[in-house]
Design a protein around this motif. Structure first.
Motif, PDB file in Angstrom:
ATOM      1  N   LYS A 232     -57.831  11.881  22.251  1.00  0.00           N
ATOM      2  CA  LYS A 232     -58.438  11.329  20.527  1.00  0.00           C
ATOM      3  C   LYS A 232     -59.549  11.709  20.108  1.00  0.00           C
ATOM      4  O   LYS A 232     -60.000  12.103  20.060  1.00  0.00           O
ATOM      5  CB  LYS A 232     -59.154   9.857  20.483  1.00  0.00           C
ATOM      6  CG  LYS A 232     -57.873   8.290  21.023  1.00  0.00           C
ATOM      7  CD  LYS A 232     -58.076   7.454  20.560  1.00  0.00           C
ATOM      8  CE  LYS A 232     -57.018   6.652  21.103  1.00  0.00           C
ATOM      9  NZ  LYS A 232     -57.342   4.704  21.188  1.00  0.00           N
ATOM     10  N   ARG A 233     -59.237  12.480  18.591  1.00  0.00           N
ATOM     11  CA  ARG A 233     -60.137  13.369  18.150  1.00  0.00           C
ATOM     12  C   ARG A 233     -60.297  12.156  16.812  1.00  0.00           C
ATOM     13  O   ARG A 233     -59.739  11.846  16.555  1.00  0.00           O
ATOM     14  CB  ARG A 233     -59.649  14.325  17.418  1.00  0.00           C
ATOM     15  CG  ARG A 233     -59.445  15.508  18.246  1.00  0.00           C
ATOM     16  CD  ARG A 233     -59.152  16.676  18.827  1.00  0.00           C
ATOM     17  NE  ARG A 233     -58.879  17.513  20.182  1.00  0.00           N
ATOM     18  CZ  ARG A 233     -58.181  18.163  20.643  1.00  0.00           C
ATOM     19  NH1 ARG A 233     -56.911  17.478  20.663  1.00  0.00           N
ATOM     20  NH2 ARG A 233     -58.433  18.900  21.536  1.00  0.00           N
TER      21      ARG A 233
ATOM     22  N   LEU B 188     -61.665  19.971  16.601  1.00  0.00           N
ATOM     23  CA  LEU B 188     -62.368  18.165  15.580  1.00  0.00           C
ATOM     24  C   LEU B 188     -63.009  17.328  17.445  1.00  0.00           C
ATOM     25  O   LEU B 188     -62.385  17.712  18.399  1.00  0.00           O
ATOM     26  CB  LEU B 188     -61.043  17.533  15.071  1.00  0.00           C
ATOM     27  CG  LEU B 188     -61.256  17.342  13.999  1.00  0.00           C
ATOM     28  CD1 LEU B 188     -60.011  16.505  13.277  1.00  0.00           C
ATOM     29  CD2 LEU B 188     -61.760  17.105  12.971  1.00  0.00           C
ATOM     30  N   PRO B 189     -64.257  16.869  17.680  1.00  0.00           N
ATOM     31  CA  PRO B 189     -64.713  16.574  18.490  1.00  0.00           C
ATOM     32  C   PRO B 189     -63.462  15.645  18.420  1.00  0.00           C
ATOM     33  O   PRO B 189     -63.058  14.830  18.004  1.00  0.00           O
ATOM     34  CB  PRO B 189     -65.418  15.875  17.523  1.00  0.00           C
ATOM     35  CG  PRO B 189     -65.965  15.226  16.252  1.00  0.00           C
ATOM     36  CD  PRO B 189     -64.626  16.565  15.760  1.00  0.00           C
ATOM     37  N   VAL B 190     -64.393  15.295  19.969  1.00  0.00           N
ATOM     38  CA  VAL B 190     -62.340  13.978  21.062  1.00  0.00           C
ATOM     39  C   VAL B 190     -63.778  12.985  20.379  1.00  0.00           C
ATOM     40  O   VAL B 190     -64.941  12.348  20.641  1.00  0.00           O
ATOM     41  CB  VAL B 190     -63.138  14.450  22.792  1.00  0.00           C
ATOM     42  CG1 VAL B 190     -62.454  13.120  23.131  1.00  0.00           C
ATOM     43  CG2 VAL B 190     -62.054  15.579  22.734  1.00  0.00           C
ATOM     44  N   ARG B 191     -62.951  11.409  20.848  1.00  0.00           N
ATOM     45  CA  ARG B 191     -63.679  10.349  20.316  1.00  0.00           C
ATOM     46  C   ARG B 191     -64.422   9.795  21.672  1.00  0.00           C
ATOM     47  O   ARG B 191     -63.710   9.853  22.667  1.00  0.00           O
ATOM     48  CB  ARG B 191     -62.434   9.245  20.360  1.00  0.00           C
ATOM     49  CG  ARG B 191     -62.571   7.556  19.932  1.00  0.00           C
ATOM     50  CD  ARG B 191     -63.989   7.382  19.441  1.00  0.00           C
ATOM     51  NE  ARG B 191     -63.282   6.965  18.036  1.00  0.00           N
ATOM     52  CZ  ARG B 191     -64.660   6.665  16.785  1.00  0.00           C
ATOM     53  NH1 ARG B 191     -66.008   6.987  17.036  1.00  0.00           N
ATOM     54  NH2 ARG B 191     -63.742   6.145  15.912  1.00  0.00           N
TER      55      ARG B 191
END
Length: 674
Positions: A642-643, A667-670
């Motif tokens: 998940k990003r 994008l950053p990973v959640r």
């Protein structure tokens, strides 16, 4: 010789039928090995004649005609005749509601003015060539959703504010009215908890619905202070400032209180109530746990332990929470019966009691074990989970025996051996049904066994029979997406619906079927239909101003009429909603994109009207529907990762969002923990 029977309400006495007050997702079904039949009333046709005289709004009649002519109640029934046949009927007649809640024909004549037109319509599904599995009702649920439910999916109603704004208002009112008091633990350290309004209104124990005084806070599978504290901790952290600090402090006090609970029976079992004036723990409620305050409610401990595991995974890694959860799990393993079931209640020494010993309450225990298994992957936990699944598949599901404490000990009281011989069905409560469904679905993910997946989906479809697929014009409420509670009660929009939403969202991840995610979002939003606030005067004209802003009743039209509006407490109202939306935001954001399935869904007050997935990237057209300019998190899921991308929405306008594949990968990973 039907193997599967379903009617939306039971009919145990002569003259009983299924009144249209129970038409949430109306279906009559009788399935045998050689033939099967299903009947669904046409809700568009019904809406033309069955309407409320006041409180009409345009959203009620989307894509249907305005009601006209005579108003007349509808009913249906599927009952066993004296000859042993099954007689199926659908029609119009006057009925009355009798406790709690059944529908009985009165035989009274119905006024039918000259020149009026009465129309009846229904969908009939005959299958004369047999069915592969008598318990498979997916075709009915899919039809109901496509025919009636999906027309509402593009609306964010009843949501009028962003979820975070709702939570801030709710917490402010709950603190102001004393629902979350501060007090002292046994050792004198500071503590807090959430009181229940059903007992707080009582003058003394004798007049309390649950036979407990007003000075207690709850840790049950129904009302639970730790579950409410989860949302307080999350939203308080996001809010910051003085109010945010107060919420974080109280949430910490609640967590420390439950960790300080004495281990009376050994094995980590947690008492259900804390009497903060006398500084003593109550093991269980005399009403919800036979045997009085000296017995233990196993389901209550299991749900509290599940909340401990959720807190440890999503809020903060507190080894004390994990250690207590592990001790409880060890004890639960020792309690498991040879058939896979878990006892419902224990005496003070930890010995199983006979009440609900082989029942659907086992589902809450197995669900807790699933939560802990996802934390530490102990093979003994998985072995116990699979053993419980065998019990559900072989014993519980074939008889529809989804029994738990609420089925018998709440307002719809009945003997433990209750059975409706006129329809051939057991009483059932959908809390137990939801616990069993989610256990089976998780077990499939852990093991890959297709049998768990299929039975889990069938249980989830059974749960969907309680979800409202339309807005009945005879209720002054935006009812789409909400849930009833059991087949012997009359609630619409009960607060459990927001917690149920996560089962459907999880089922979507497993199956890729958009209907499940749509149902989950609808259930999450439906919790706010009863939210008290001036903005809700159109979605809840009868009750939007009954309590302080941010508070709400536990459900609607509970006793068949619209006048019953009862607030049981913050745990079964704004507190449960705030926790449900906190968990949803952590896992799915305000907008969720599944790259592998090529689907995108709006969650927090927005809808996706267009989604283009190409090899080079994705482009989404999103409509914000709360009228607020704001930022939301878009969670983008791909290959198990998940990003998160933050996007800006303009109130009541379209926003186009697009990312290239490279931009998505950057994008950053959640990160779940806050």
């Amino acid at each position: 010789d039907p193997k599967y029977i379903w009617t939306p309400a039971l009919c145990p006495e002569p003259g009983d039928v299924v009144g249209d007050h129970a038409f949430r997702a109306p279906l009559l079904a009788a399935h045998g090995v050689d033939c099967a039949v299903g009947l669904i009333p046409d809700l568009d046709v019904l809406g033309k004649q069955r309407f409320s005289e006041v409180g009409r709004d345009d959203w009620r009649y989307a894509e249907t005609e305005q009601p006209q002519g005579v108003q007349i109640k509808a009913f249906m029934s599927a009952q066993i005749t004296d000859e042993g046949d099954r007689d199926i009927r659908v029609g119009f007649a006057d009925y009355e509601c009798r406790p709690h809640v059944y529908y009985r024909l009165t035989g009274a004549p119905v006024a039918f003015p000259a020149g009026s037109c009465l129309e009846i319509g229904y969908w009939l599904f005959p299958l004369t060539d047999g069915t592969k599995n008598p318990f498979d009702i997916r075709r009915y649920l899919s039809f109901l959703w496509k025919q009636y439910g999906r027309r509402y999916v593009s609306l964010a109603l009843p949501q009028k504010l962003p979820f975070g704004a709702y939570s801030r208002i709710s917490y402010r009112s709950a603190l102001a009215c004393g629902d979350v008091p501060d007090f002292k633990r046994l050792d004198g350290a500071p503590a807090a908890g959430v009181r229940n309004n059903s007992s707080r209104l009582a003058v003394d124990i004798a007049h309390s619905h649950f036979k407990i005084p007003s000075r207690v806070v709850w840790f049950s599978a129904w009302f639970n202070s730790l579950r409410t504290a989860f949302g307080m901790r999350y939203h308080g952290w996001k809010m910051g400032g003085g109010d945010g600090e107060t919420l974080v402090r109280k949430a910490g006090y609640i967590k420390d209180l439950i960790l300080s609970a004495p281990d009376i029976a050994g094995g980590g079992m947690i008492p259900q109530f804390y009497d903060y004036e006398r500084r003593e723990w109550w093991n269980a409620s005399p009403r919800l746990a036979p045997g009085g305050r000296y017995s233990f409610d196993v389901t209550a401990t299991a749900h509290t332990a599940q909340c401990m595991a959720l807190w440890h995974r999503h809020i903060e890694q507190d080894p004390r929470l994990l250690n207590r959860s592990q001790r409880i799990a060890e004890f639960m393993l020792s309690l498991q019966e040879s058939n896979g079931a878990f006892p419902g209640y224990l005496d003070r020494t930890g010995k199983p009691m006979p009440y609900l010993r082989n029942s659907g309450q086992s589902g809450m225990v197995s669900l807790f074990l699933c939560e802990l298994y996802e934390e530490e992957r102990d093979p003994r936990l998985l072995e116990a989970i699979e053993k419980a699944c065998r019990f559900y598949i072989e014993d519980l599901i074939p008889d529809g025996r989804y029994h738990d404490f609420e089925t018998f000990f709440s307002c719809s009281e009945k003997p433990l051996n209750f059975f409706d011989r006129r329809t051939g069905q057991n009483a059932q409560n959908n809390l137990a049904l939801a616990w069993v469904a989610e256990t089976l679905l998780r077990a499939h993910v852990y093991t890959g066994q297709e049998e768990y997946r299929e039975w889990g989906r069938r249980c989830l479809d059974g749960l969907s029979l309680y979800q409202q697929v339309w807005n009945p014009p005879f209720l002054r409420l935006y009812a789409f997406g909400g849930f009833g509670s059991m087949n012997t009660d009359g609630e619409w929009n009960d607060m459990r619906q927001a917690w149920f939403s996560h089962i459907y969202l999880r089922a979507y991840l497993m199956t890729g079927e958009p209907e499940y995610f749509e149902r989950g979002v609808a259930a999450l939003r439906a919790g706010y239909a009863l939210y008290c606030h001036p903005l809700h005067d159109s979605v809840n004209p009868l009750g939007y101003d009954k309590f302080a802003d941010g508070l709400m009743p536990e459900n609607y039209a509970h006793t068949c009429g619209e006048g019953h509006i009862h607030r049981s407490g913050f745990c079964w109202g704004g507190g449960l909603l705030a926790t449900s939306t906190a968990l949803s935001e952590l896992l799915y954001g305000g907008l969720f994109v599944h790259m592998d399935y090529c689907h995108a869904f709006g969650i927090d007050g927005c809808t996706v009207v267009k989604a283009d997935f190409t090899e080079s990237g994705i482009s989404l057209t999103v409509i914000e529907q709360t009228g607020k300019d704001r930022f939301i998190d878009a969670v983008i899921y791909s290959e198990g990762i998940k990003r998160v991308a933050q996007i800006k929405l303009t109130g009541n306008s379209e926003t186009i969002c697009s990312w290239t594949r490279d931009a998505l990968m950057a994008l950053p990973v959640r990160k779940i923990q806050i």
